[in-house]
Design an enzyme around this catalytic site. Structure first.
Site, PDB file in Angstrom:
ATOM      1  N   LYS A  22       0.837  -1.208   0.000  1.00 49.64           N
ATOM      2  CA  LYS A  22       0.000   0.000   0.000  1.00 49.64           C
ATOM      3  C   LYS A  22       0.872   1.259   0.000  1.00 49.64           C
ATOM      4  CE  LYS A  22      -1.448   1.485   4.214  1.00 49.64           C
ATOM      5  NZ  LYS A  22      -1.164   2.854   4.609  1.00 49.64           N
ATOM      6  N   ASN A  23       1.894   1.277   0.859  1.00 47.92           N
ATOM      7  CA  ASN A  23       2.663   2.513   1.014  1.00 47.92           C
ATOM      8  C   ASN A  23       3.632   2.773  -0.138  1.00 47.92           C
ATOM      9  OD1 ASN A  23       1.264   3.047   3.289  1.00 47.92           O
ATOM     10  ND2 ASN A  23       2.896   2.484   4.729  1.00 47.92           N
ATOM     11  N   ARG A  93      -4.176  10.511   5.075  1.00 48.13           N
ATOM     12  CA  ARG A  93      -3.039  11.429   5.134  1.00 48.13           C
ATOM     13  C   ARG A  93      -2.135  11.338   3.905  1.00 48.13           C
ATOM     14  NH1 ARG A  93       0.190  14.350   8.517  1.00 48.13           N
ATOM     15  NH2 ARG A  93       1.931  13.602   7.293  1.00 48.13           N
ATOM     16  N   CYS A 117      -3.095  12.775  13.355  1.00 51.15           N
ATOM     17  CA  CYS A 117      -3.904  11.561  13.410  1.00 51.15           C
ATOM     18  C   CYS A 117      -3.617  10.841  14.708  1.00 51.15           C
ATOM     19  CB  CYS A 117      -3.690  10.679  12.187  1.00 51.15           C
ATOM     20  SG  CYS A 117      -2.168   9.783  12.223  1.00 51.15           S
ATOM     21  N   ARG A 122       2.208  14.335  13.434  1.00 53.95           N
ATOM     22  CA  ARG A 122       2.506  14.230  11.997  1.00 53.95           C
ATOM     23  C   ARG A 122       2.592  15.572  11.258  1.00 53.95           C
ATOM     24  NH1 ARG A 122      -0.196   9.008   9.521  1.00 53.95           N
ATOM     25  NH2 ARG A 122       1.781   8.950   8.416  1.00 53.95           N
ATOM     26  N   PRO A 123       3.614  16.371  11.572  1.00 54.98           N
ATOM     27  CA  PRO A 123       3.811  17.653  10.881  1.00 54.98           C
ATOM     28  C   PRO A 123       4.213  17.453   9.419  1.00 54.98           C
ATOM     29  CG  PRO A 123       5.719  17.132  12.239  1.00 54.98           C
ATOM     30  CD  PRO A 123       4.701  16.054  12.497  1.00 54.98           C
ATOM     31  N   ILE A 124       4.158  18.538   8.615  1.00 52.84           N
ATOM     32  CA  ILE A 124       4.616  18.412   7.223  1.00 52.84           C
ATOM     33  C   ILE A 124       5.666  19.480   6.877  1.00 52.84           C
ATOM     34  CG2 ILE A 124       2.587  17.178   6.311  1.00 52.84           C
ATOM     35  CD1 ILE A 124       1.696  19.868   5.113  1.00 52.84           C
ATOM     36  N   ASP A 125       6.392  19.932   7.906  1.00 54.51           N
ATOM     37  CA  ASP A 125       7.429  20.944   7.673  1.00 54.51           C
ATOM     38  C   ASP A 125       8.489  20.475   6.678  1.00 54.51           C
ATOM     39  OD1 ASP A 125       7.888  19.160   9.934  1.00 54.51           O
ATOM     40  OD2 ASP A 125       9.825  20.156  10.133  1.00 54.51           O
ATOM     41  N   LEU A 126       8.816  19.185   6.677  1.00 57.64           N
ATOM     42  CA  LEU A 126       9.864  18.703   5.760  1.00 57.64           C
ATOM     43  C   LEU A 126       9.365  18.679   4.312  1.00 57.64           C
ATOM     44  CD1 LEU A 126      11.354  15.841   7.987  1.00 57.64           C
ATOM     45  CD2 LEU A 126      12.390  18.070   7.513  1.00 57.64           C
ATOM     46  N   ASP A 308       5.849   0.548  11.696  1.00 56.60           N
ATOM     47  CA  ASP A 308       4.597  -0.105  11.295  1.00 56.60           C
ATOM     48  C   ASP A 308       4.518  -1.570  11.734  1.00 56.60           C
ATOM     49  OD1 ASP A 308       3.784   2.273  10.235  1.00 56.60           O
ATOM     50  OD2 ASP A 308       4.219   1.762   8.148  1.00 56.60           O
ATOM     51  N   ILE A 330      10.079   6.781  16.172  1.00 59.05           N
ATOM     52  CA  ILE A 330       9.505   7.494  15.031  1.00 59.05           C
ATOM     53  C   ILE A 330       8.267   8.266  15.476  1.00 59.05           C
ATOM     54  CG2 ILE A 330       8.615   7.290  12.667  1.00 59.05           C
ATOM     55  CD1 ILE A 330      11.421   6.251  12.777  1.00 59.05           C
ATOM     56  N   ARG A 400      -8.051  -0.572   5.507  1.00 52.64           N
ATOM     57  CA  ARG A 400      -7.204   0.418   4.829  1.00 52.64           C
ATOM     58  C   ARG A 400      -5.875  -0.197   4.407  1.00 52.64           C
ATOM     59  NH1 ARG A 400      -5.890   5.267   8.139  1.00 52.64           N
ATOM     60  NH2 ARG A 400      -4.801   5.625   6.197  1.00 52.64           N
TER      61      ARG A 400
HETATM   62  C1  EPZ Z   1       4.915   6.853   6.077  1.00 50.69           C
HETATM   63  O1  EPZ Z   1       4.263   7.981   6.646  1.00 50.69           O
HETATM   64  C2  EPZ Z   1       3.912   5.727   6.088  1.00 50.69           C
HETATM   65  N1  EPZ Z   1       2.744   6.115   5.314  1.00 50.69           N
HETATM   66  C3  EPZ Z   1       3.522   5.380   7.518  1.00 50.69           C
HETATM   67  O2  EPZ Z   1       2.692   4.236   7.446  1.00 50.69           O
HETATM   68  C4  EPZ Z   1       4.770   5.019   8.311  1.00 50.69           C
HETATM   69  O3  EPZ Z   1       4.428   4.785   9.646  1.00 50.69           O
HETATM   70  C5  EPZ Z   1       5.798   6.162   8.229  1.00 50.69           C
HETATM   71  O4  EPZ Z   1       6.070   6.484   6.831  1.00 50.69           O
HETATM   72  C6  EPZ Z   1       7.118   5.842   8.897  1.00 50.69           C
HETATM   73  O5  EPZ Z   1       7.709   4.742   8.300  1.00 50.69           O
HETATM   74  C7  EPZ Z   1       2.765   6.037   3.993  1.00 50.69           C
HETATM   75  O6  EPZ Z   1       3.758   5.701   3.377  1.00 50.69           O
HETATM   76  C8  EPZ Z   1       1.511   6.350   3.283  1.00 50.69           C
HETATM   77  P1  EPZ Z   1       7.349  10.054   7.906  1.00 50.69           P
HETATM   78  P2  EPZ Z   1       4.963   9.419   6.563  1.00 50.69           P
HETATM   79  O7  EPZ Z   1       7.215  11.395   7.263  1.00 50.69           O
HETATM   80  O8  EPZ Z   1       5.779   9.511   5.355  1.00 50.69           O
HETATM   81  C9  EPZ Z   1       8.304  13.201  11.300  1.00 50.69           C
HETATM   82  C10 EPZ Z   1       0.881   2.827   8.096  1.00 50.69           C
HETATM   83  O9  EPZ Z   1       0.398   2.280   9.127  1.00 50.69           O
HETATM   84  N2  EPZ Z   1       8.049  14.224  10.285  1.00 50.69           N
HETATM   85  O10 EPZ Z   1       8.402   9.143   7.399  1.00 50.69           O
HETATM   86  O11 EPZ Z   1       3.901  10.417   6.772  1.00 50.69           O
HETATM   87  C11 EPZ Z   1       7.069  12.388  11.659  1.00 50.69           C
HETATM   88  O12 EPZ Z   1       6.263  13.067  12.608  1.00 50.69           O
HETATM   89  C12 EPZ Z   1       1.520   4.147   8.223  1.00 50.69           C
HETATM   90  O13 EPZ Z   1       0.837   2.321   6.968  1.00 50.69           O
HETATM   91  C13 EPZ Z   1       8.374  15.531  10.538  1.00 50.69           C
HETATM   92  O14 EPZ Z   1       8.866  15.872  11.626  1.00 50.69           O
HETATM   93  O15 EPZ Z   1       5.921   9.349   7.822  1.00 50.69           O
HETATM   94  C14 EPZ Z   1       7.692  11.127  12.173  1.00 50.69           C
HETATM   95  O16 EPZ Z   1       8.128  11.316  13.487  1.00 50.69           O
HETATM   96  C15 EPZ Z   1       1.057   5.090   9.206  1.00 50.69           C
HETATM   97  N3  EPZ Z   1       8.115  16.468   9.579  1.00 50.69           N
HETATM   98  C16 EPZ Z   1       8.912  10.942  11.280  1.00 50.69           C
HETATM   99  O17 EPZ Z   1       9.180  12.250  10.749  1.00 50.69           O
HETATM  100  C17 EPZ Z   1       7.588  16.133   8.374  1.00 50.69           C
HETATM  101  O18 EPZ Z   1       7.403  17.028   7.541  1.00 50.69           O
HETATM  102  C18 EPZ Z   1       8.750   9.984  10.132  1.00 50.69           C
HETATM  103  O19 EPZ Z   1       7.498  10.243   9.458  1.00 50.69           O
HETATM  104  C19 EPZ Z   1       7.271  14.808   8.106  1.00 50.69           C
HETATM  105  C20 EPZ Z   1       7.518  13.861   9.088  1.00 50.69           C
END
Ligand code: EPZ
Length: 422
Positions: A22-23, A93, A117, A122-126, A308, A330, A400
């Protein structure tokens, strides 16, 4: 709403086929927005709700798709749109990964801000950092990310955050950069196999990308991208979940269509705990050869132990005699399953980002509530191992991310069925 009923304490036996990831599939589908021609995506987990949501979103953005078995044929038709509405983005998301391709292709996008969530803020600053470094002006207006650019240009981008690299921020930045002018270098890029699979797909479309799968990705912008045919990698988290299903029930199962190379941290830990995982002619054979021992595990970005799989590992450790410590680096608050496992008799207490698990002999079935996708999977595993009956409500979370889970488990000998919640 549906609930799952499990009558536990049955050893699983037989074989199970793992679906496409899925991911990996979600960002790949988003990437088709960059294509000028038809794309064919194979081994897609098409019965998952998230895949259907993504196809609805892509339709709203001007893409037409046809689903045939596990294949999706998708192509642009008519006018391209750049508005991703709240109604669709709020249910998933991962919809945020249309931002990069939209702005890369159309130089503009209005994408609903995804919000937090249950597993954490889950910020999106990056995502913002990566895309804005390419020359895109990004603002938040009335709950929407509003992106505008005259032209995207290559840049050197460091994408490390407080919790390491980000999977979808890397995906978004990469998708915005493939049509940008000049060279982009992403440092501290996510190395997850799903990011590599997305890059492999983009390369098939004509993108020039090197280093994907490593923390340094180099992208040379191209003028246009064509269609491509791609088969999505197997879902490593689904495979890991079935590996634990065999271990927790003292079963003996063969897992087909899984890629063990994507699961090294998981198989290494489980082997340390006493699970036998071997390559067989038709897949991966998983069984116990001795009583399991407790192991400590820390969730880290790939190639570390995946967040996960944290909840599922906790279910296994809750019936493994001794003390184990599971640390989440994480999503430090991703522990919604703990109170539900404790309702089944588990002895787990939280200390900051760590769960201290005191393994007991047997869990006892109970009514429990699923809170998110992987927490739901952990409760299914606990239910399979528990005495008596477990009733898991709110199973829509499972739909999902796990294709036909009851059917696959029933084929392995589990007693599991779905009922309408009253
Ligand atoms: C992906 O989410 C997966 N989702 C998640 O799967 C998975 O848990 C996660 O990666 C970690 O492996 C999909 O691929 C659709 P991240 P993503 O950005 O990309 C922080 C599932 O159950 N962060 O790698 O959104 C964040 O808060 C799920 O299938 C920032 O600080 O995760 C976290 O601590 C849920 N700023 C870390 O980074 C940002 O802008 C890693 O998150 C983005 C993230």
């Amino acid at each position: 709403m549906d609930k799952l009923i499990i009558e536990g304490s049955r050893k699983l036996k037989g074989s199970v086929r793992i679906s496409g990831a899925k991911n990996a599939c979600l960002p790949i589908l988003a990437a088709t927005l960059l294509a000028d021609e038809k794309c064919v995506i194979k081994n897609s987990p098409n019965s998952l709700r998230d895949i259907m949501t993504m196809l609805k979103l892509l339709k709203a953005l001007g893409m037409k798709s046809v689903v045939e078995g596990d294949t999706i044929i998708i192509e642009p038709v008519g006018e391209r749109k750049s508005f991703a509405p709240y109604k669709l983005v709020s249910t998933m998301r991962a919809s945020v990964c249309v931002l990069g391709p939209l702005v890369g292709k159309l130089k503009q996008a209005n994408v609903s801000f995804p919000g937090g969530c249950i597993i954490g803020p889950r910020p999106i600053d990056l995502h913002f950092k990566g895309i804005s470094r390419l020359g895109v002006d990004l603002k938040i207006k009335k709950g929407y990310i509003v992106a505008r650019a005259k032209e995207l240009h290559g840049a050197d981008i460091y994408l490390g955050g407080h919790f390491g690299s980000s999977v979808l921020a890397t995906a978004n930045t990469m998708m915005a950069a493939v049509l940008a002018k000049g060279k982009t270098v992403i440092e501290s890029a996510a190395c997850e196999p799903e990011v590599k699979d997305l890059a492999d797909f983009l390369v098939k479309m004509g993108a020039k990308i090197k280093g994907h799968g490593s923390p340094r990705i180099e992208i040379e912008g191209v003028k246009r991208l064509g269609g491509a045919e791609h088969s999505v990698i197997p879902d490593r988290i689904e495979a890991g979940t079935y590996i634990i299903a065999s271990a927790i029930t003292d079963g003996d199962i063969i897992i087909k269509n899984a890629n063990l190379e994507h699961l090294t941290a998981v198989t290494d830990k489980l082997t340390e705990a006493g699970v036998s995982i071997t390559r067989a002619a038709d897949g991966i054979r998983v069984r116990r050869k001795k009583a399991l021992s407790p192991v400590d595990a820390t969730m880290l970005p790939y190639p570390g132990f995946p967040t996960d799989m944290q909840a599922q590992m906790m279910s296994l450790m809750s019936v493994t005699k001794g003390i184990s410590v599971i640390t989440e680096k994480i999503y430090p608050g991703r522990f919604m399953h703990v109170s539900e496992l404790n309702r089944m008799g588990a002895q787990i207490h939280l200390e900051g980002p760590s769960a201290i698990v005191k393994g007991i002999k047997r869990l006892s079935g109970a009514p429990v509530m699923a809170s998110d996708l992987r927490a739901s999977a952990a409760l299914v595993l606990a239910g399979l191992a528990a005495d008596d009956k477990t009733e898991i409500s709110r199973v829509y979370h499972l739909d999902r991310g796990y294709e036909r889970i009851e059917e696959k488990l029933r084929k392995l000998g589990a007693r599991i069925w779905r009922e309408k919640e009253i």
